[in-house]
Design a protein around this motif. Structure first.
Motif, short mmCIF file in Angstrom:
data_model
loop_
_atom_site.label_atom_id
_atom_site.label_comp_id
_atom_site.label_asym_id
_atom_site.label_seq_id
_atom_site.Cartn_x
_atom_site.Cartn_y
_atom_site.Cartn_z
N ARG A 172 0.67 -1.31 0.08
CA ARG A 172 -0.03 0.18 -0.39
C ARG A 172 1.15 1.75 -0.42
O ARG A 172 -0.15 2.24 -0.28
CB ARG A 172 -0.97 0.25 1.16
CG ARG A 172 -0.10 -0.19 2.45
CD ARG A 172 -1.21 -0.11 3.46
NE ARG A 172 -1.16 -0.10 4.68
CZ ARG A 172 -1.03 -1.33 5.81
NH1 ARG A 172 -1.50 -2.06 5.45
NH2 ARG A 172 -0.51 -0.86 6.71
N LYS A 173 2.08 1.55 0.55
CA LYS A 173 2.91 2.48 0.47
C LYS A 173 2.94 3.03 1.88
O LYS A 173 2.85 4.61 0.89
CB LYS A 173 3.42 2.92 -0.84
CG LYS A 173 3.36 1.37 -2.21
CD LYS A 173 4.68 1.16 -2.41
CE LYS A 173 4.86 0.48 -4.11
NZ LYS A 173 6.00 -0.31 -3.84
N TRP A 174 1.72 3.05 2.24
CA TRP A 174 2.41 3.73 3.05
C TRP A 174 1.77 4.06 4.85
O TRP A 174 1.43 2.59 5.08
CB TRP A 174 0.74 5.02 3.22
CG TRP A 174 -0.07 4.30 3.35
CD1 TRP A 174 -1.12 3.84 2.10
CD2 TRP A 174 -1.25 3.50 4.44
NE1 TRP A 174 -2.28 3.70 1.82
CE2 TRP A 174 -2.26 3.14 3.40
CE3 TRP A 174 -1.31 4.31 5.93
CZ2 TRP A 174 -3.44 2.51 4.42
CZ3 TRP A 174 -2.28 3.11 6.05
CH2 TRP A 174 -3.08 3.33 5.42
N ASP A 180 2.72 10.31 -4.39
CA ASP A 180 1.69 10.29 -5.78
C ASP A 180 0.80 8.87 -5.25
O ASP A 180 0.20 9.04 -6.13
CB ASP A 180 2.68 9.94 -7.21
CG ASP A 180 3.87 8.57 -6.21
OD1 ASP A 180 4.31 8.32 -4.95
OD2 ASP A 180 4.76 7.99 -7.17
N VAL A 181 0.69 7.85 -4.09
CA VAL A 181 -0.06 7.23 -3.56
C VAL A 181 -1.57 8.31 -2.64
O VAL A 181 -3.03 7.10 -3.10
CB VAL A 181 0.46 5.91 -3.28
CG1 VAL A 181 -0.97 4.87 -2.71
CG2 VAL A 181 1.52 5.34 -3.77
N PRO A 240 -6.99 4.38 -2.70
CA PRO A 240 -6.86 5.03 -3.99
C PRO A 240 -7.84 6.75 -3.53
O PRO A 240 -8.81 5.48 -3.91
CB PRO A 240 -6.36 5.08 -4.58
CG PRO A 240 -5.85 3.08 -3.99
CD PRO A 240 -6.92 2.66 -2.70
N ARG A 297 3.12 1.64 -12.33
CA ARG A 297 1.64 2.19 -11.91
C ARG A 297 1.47 2.09 -13.59
O ARG A 297 0.04 2.22 -13.89
CB ARG A 297 1.58 3.34 -11.77
CG ARG A 297 1.54 2.63 -10.78
CD ARG A 297 1.49 3.90 -9.37
NE ARG A 297 2.49 4.58 -9.79
CZ ARG A 297 1.99 6.60 -8.90
NH1 ARG A 297 1.47 6.15 -7.36
NH2 ARG A 297 2.49 7.03 -8.36
N ARG A 356 8.17 3.28 -7.97
CA ARG A 356 6.54 2.32 -7.63
C ARG A 356 6.51 0.66 -8.38
O ARG A 356 5.23 0.97 -8.55
CB ARG A 356 5.44 3.27 -8.83
CG ARG A 356 6.33 5.00 -8.06
CD ARG A 356 5.05 4.92 -6.38
NE ARG A 356 5.36 6.14 -4.81
CZ ARG A 356 6.24 6.36 -4.63
NH1 ARG A 356 7.02 4.85 -4.17
NH2 ARG A 356 6.31 7.76 -3.94
N THR A 402 5.07 -2.66 -7.17
CA THR A 402 4.89 -4.00 -5.80
C THR A 402 5.74 -4.95 -6.03
O THR A 402 5.92 -5.47 -7.20
CB THR A 402 3.34 -3.59 -6.09
OG1 THR A 402 3.12 -4.31 -7.50
CG2 THR A 402 2.61 -2.34 -6.23
#
Length: 791
Positions: free
Chosen positions: A373-375, A397-398, A435, A499, A523, A525
């Motif tokens: 999820r990048k956070w 950017d996410v 998102p 992405r 970015r 995954t």
């Protein structure tokens, strides 16, 4: 779980379980056992054949004709000693590189060896940790576990108290603890793999190719040897002992026994050499696989950059003040305190904003960082009566929609090689953040990454060697490109946001094309990393993947060669074939070079061994068809083999070799060895026929002339195989020539080997035949080399 159960076992309870045998006793070996090494070197089909022939010679005598038996004993001893050295190196490095799970006993957390875990132990888990036994979750703080390596399920599974944990799975986010319910051979992973060993002989083209060659030779050996035995008994019916000796001389050189030995020795010495550089080779054929690598996929963090980072700037997007007492500073401190196992980014934030949860603030709920999820985030309240709000720290950017003005500011900092995180807040609950969620940007946190001092030089090495480098990272593509650009990587000026890539399911060909034409991807995954490796492999590339985090595990597992950093996650180290215990990216050229040395040199010396096999078979067949005594005694061929194959092959097999290995080992070796063996055998037989006319009543003189011809042609084969020449290779060839000259001129050796040149015409004819054969051999060799290069 009760408070008593969360304290873990007591020392007394652990001792009782050990007494009952309730321990995780699955062997965790890094190499073959001593018994396996001895058995593998001694009990081979060819050792059995040669052993029987040696016993026959001991009966009929003399002992000089049994020299080949002593050579085999020496070879076997050398193989055993070298493999034991490699085992010792592997075992010691495995102990150093072994991850120690943390268990809670007597209320205290302590690391233990995997084999020391007992039934009922409370095992703690954090990001990157691997479950080494089965169990049941006792406590969970947003614990997410990836079971894909066991079940094939791609998505991490959220684990709550009471859920099952399978051995072999690994933590992707959060932390917790589980109670061991199955240990040792009862655990899930142990049942899947009957033997829980970190050392496995995976597929090896070199080994399988040599086995194929040996299988062909075995098929040839029995009928040719049978025909030779019958013919020699008939031809030599007046002297049975002489017929047996010459039969043994014809059969023994057909067996390329030293080829198997040199393969084992080369692998073993490769392990020892890499071990001295703190590289743990968990699967021996990984050394060979590295020789074939033409594409290296690198994860930026921990590979091109060092693990640690520093906060270089906090740019406030609203209000004023970025100190520890400001709302932004307090939120950052609280987010750091909310994660019990912070990653490198959050650790840098904690260093900049220490002190834990600010006075008056409270953590309601927390979500640790996840690569997917990048956070990371937490539900925080700024006071007893303050409303709860969700604070997030992650990729701008996410968290923000495309085109948001803050993203431009983030890209400006990313273009300077900084890792940029967004601190934002929202009224949405933690489990509702996705998102499109409305996130209010509060500040940009810029982290300075520490470039590895040896990274640029290593990338240059790969460029010089024709190995493509692909940097695939979960960070912002612009920031990744900036870092790669600082290190001089070609293609770093046009990074690709993953992405925007087509998925492997939608358009695999387009994905492979994008990967081949670009070098830097951001970015990405964890699943995309895996898809990228597969896409490159679909285009015929041999892919090595390096990484150190849980987000690299799937790609490391699927790559042809997985290389993990020693300081990386336990899961990454567990699936990799090679672990760089010194965490030095600069070790990779040494690892690749060692692989090329092993496979390139084994292919080189295989030409020598198989040339001998071919000319031995041809000579045996010609002798059978013409009904002549075999021209050699066993001692003659032992001498020839030692000077033109055995001794030089040992040195050539250990020499540096930078040529990248190619597929088609068997075909390529046979293309060289078959014509070389046919030419050598034909030359020796021609010399033998002429010598018999020259010396009709002196069989020893005829044998000596034939031996001279065969030695000179075999020496020319050695001279061709030794190319390109260096001073020591030229010296090696000359030393072998000098050794043979000594045998022909020194009386004691003449008598021992029964070699004596008579007159001048016979020896010069033998030399002339060898010269013609060598010229033909050179022409054929060059034609074959050109054809092999074209293909």
């Amino acid at each position: 779980m009760t408070d008593r159960e969360l304290v873990g076992l007591t020392s007394t309870e652990v001792a009782e379980r050990v007494t009952r045998g309730e321990v995780n006793d699955v062997p965790n070996r890094s190499s073959r056992s001593t018994a396996d090494i001895v058995r593998g070197n001694v009990f081979t089909r060819f050792n059995a054949v040669i052993g029987v022939l040696f016993l026959v010679i001991l009966v009929v005598g003399p002992i000089q004709d049994g020299l080949f038996g002593f050579v085999i004993v020496a070879n076997t001893a050398i193989g055993i000693i070298q493999e034991l050295r490699a085992k010792k190196t592997l075992d010691s490095l495995a102990v150093v590189g072994e991850a120690k799970p943390v268990v809670r006993r007597d209320g205290t957390s302590r690391p233990v060896h995997t084999s020391e875990i007992v039934l009922g132990d409370l095992v703690e888990l954090g990001p990157g940790d691997k479950a080494v036994v089965d169990g049941t979750v006792a406590e969970s703080a947003s614990l997410e576990i990836d079971e894909s390596l066991l079940t094939g399920e791609a998505d991490p599974v959220v684990k709550k108290s009471g859920d099952a944990v399978l051995s072999g799975s690994f933590v992707t986010a959060g932390s917790g603890a589980f109670t061991a319910t199955k240990v040792g051979r009862d655990a899930y992973a142990a049942r899947l793999a009957e033997e829980a060993s970190r050392f496995t002989l995976v597929r090896s083209e070199l080994r399988s190719g040599i086995n194929t060659i040996l299988r062909y030779i075995t098929w040839l050996l029995l009928p040719v040897a049978t025909a030779l035995i019958i013919s020699q008994l008939v031809v030599g019916r007046n002297d049975l002992a002489e017929a047996i000796r010459r039969t043994v001389a014809g059969v023994t050189p057909m067996i390329p026994e030293g080829l198997v030995l040199l393969t084992s020795v080369a692998f073993a010495i490769g392990v020892v050499r890499l071990g001295r550089k703190q590289c743990l080779v968990q699967e021996l054929p990984a050394i060979e696989g590295l020789a074939r690598v033409d594409t290296v996929c690198l994860d930026k963090t921990g590979t091109l950059t060092e693990g640690g980072m520093d906060v270089s700037e906090v740019h406030l997007l609203e209000g004023r003040g970025i100190g520890a007492e400001s709302p932004a500073g307090r939120a950052l401190a609280a987010l750091g305190a909310a994660d019990s196992r912070p990653n490198a980014s959050l650790r840098a934030v904690i260093d900049a904003y220490p002190g834990g949860v600010p006075d008056g603030w409270r953590i309601v709920e927390a979500a640790p960082f996840s690569s997917a999820r990048k956070w990371a985030g937490a539900r925080l309240a700024a006071g007893p009566d303050a409303p709860e709000r969700t604070w997030l720290l992650g990729a701008p950017d996410v968290l923000l929609p495309a085109g948001h003005p803050v993203l431009r500011e983030a890209d400006e900092r990313g273009a300077r090689g900084l890792r940029v995180l967004l601190l934002g807040r929202t009224d949405a609950a933690l489990d509702e953040v996705a998102p499109g969620t409305e996130v209010e940007p509060v500040a940009l946190v810029a982290l300075e990454q520490r470039l590895r001092p040896d990274a640029a030089e290593t990338l240059r090495y790969f460029a010089e060697q024709g190995v493509a480098v692909k940097v695939i990272s979960g960070d912002n593509a612009v920031a990744v490109g900036a870092v790669a650009g600082q290190l001089g990587l070609d293609g770093a000026d046009h990074p690709v946001d993953a992405r925007q890539l087509p998925s492997a399911e939608e358009d695999p060909d387009k994905l492979a094309e994008m990967l081949e034409s670009n070098s830097v991807f951001g970015r990405v995954t964890p699943q995309q990393k895996r898809d990228m490796v597969a896409a490159l492999q679909s285009r015929g590339h041999t892919v090595a993947m390096t990484g150190d985090g849980v987000n690299d595990v799937l790609a490391l597992k699927d790559a042809d060669i997985g290389v993990a950093m020693g300081s990386g996650s336990e899961a990454a180290r567990a699936v990799a074939q090679i672990v760089l215990l010194n965490n030095s990216f600069s070790s990779l050229p040494s690892v690749v070079g060692e692989g090329r040395r092993v496979i390139g040199n084994i292919e080189r010396v295989a030409n020598l061994f198989l040339t001998k096999t071919v000319y031995s078979v041809l000579l045996a067949l010609l002798v059978v068809f013409v009904a002549l005594p075999y021209p050699f005694l066993p001692r003659h061929l032992t001498l020839l083999s030692s000077l033109t194959i055995g001794i030089p092959a040992f040195f050539l097999a250990l020499a540096p070799n930078r040529e990248r290995a190619r597929p088609g080992f068997v075909k390529r070796v046979l293309r060289y060895a078959v014509p070389a063996g046919v030419i050598a055998g034909a030359a020796a037989f021609t010399s033998y026929l002429i010598a018999r006319q020259e010396y009709p009543h002196d069989f020893r003189a005829a044998t000596s002339a034939t031996t001279l011809t065969l030695f000179l042609v075999a020496l020319w084969v050695l001279a061709m195989v030794a190319r390109p020449y260096t001073w020591w290779r030229v010296g090696l060839v000359l030393a072998m020539a000098a050794g043979f000259a000594g045998v022909l001129t020194i009386p004691w050796f003449q008598h021992f080997f029964q070699l004596r040149l008579v007159g001048t015409e016979g020896p010069w004819v033998a030399v002339g035949i060898a010269a013609v054969a060598s010229a033909v051999l050179e022409a054929v060799w060059r034609v074959v080399r050109r054809r092999v290069s074209v293909h």
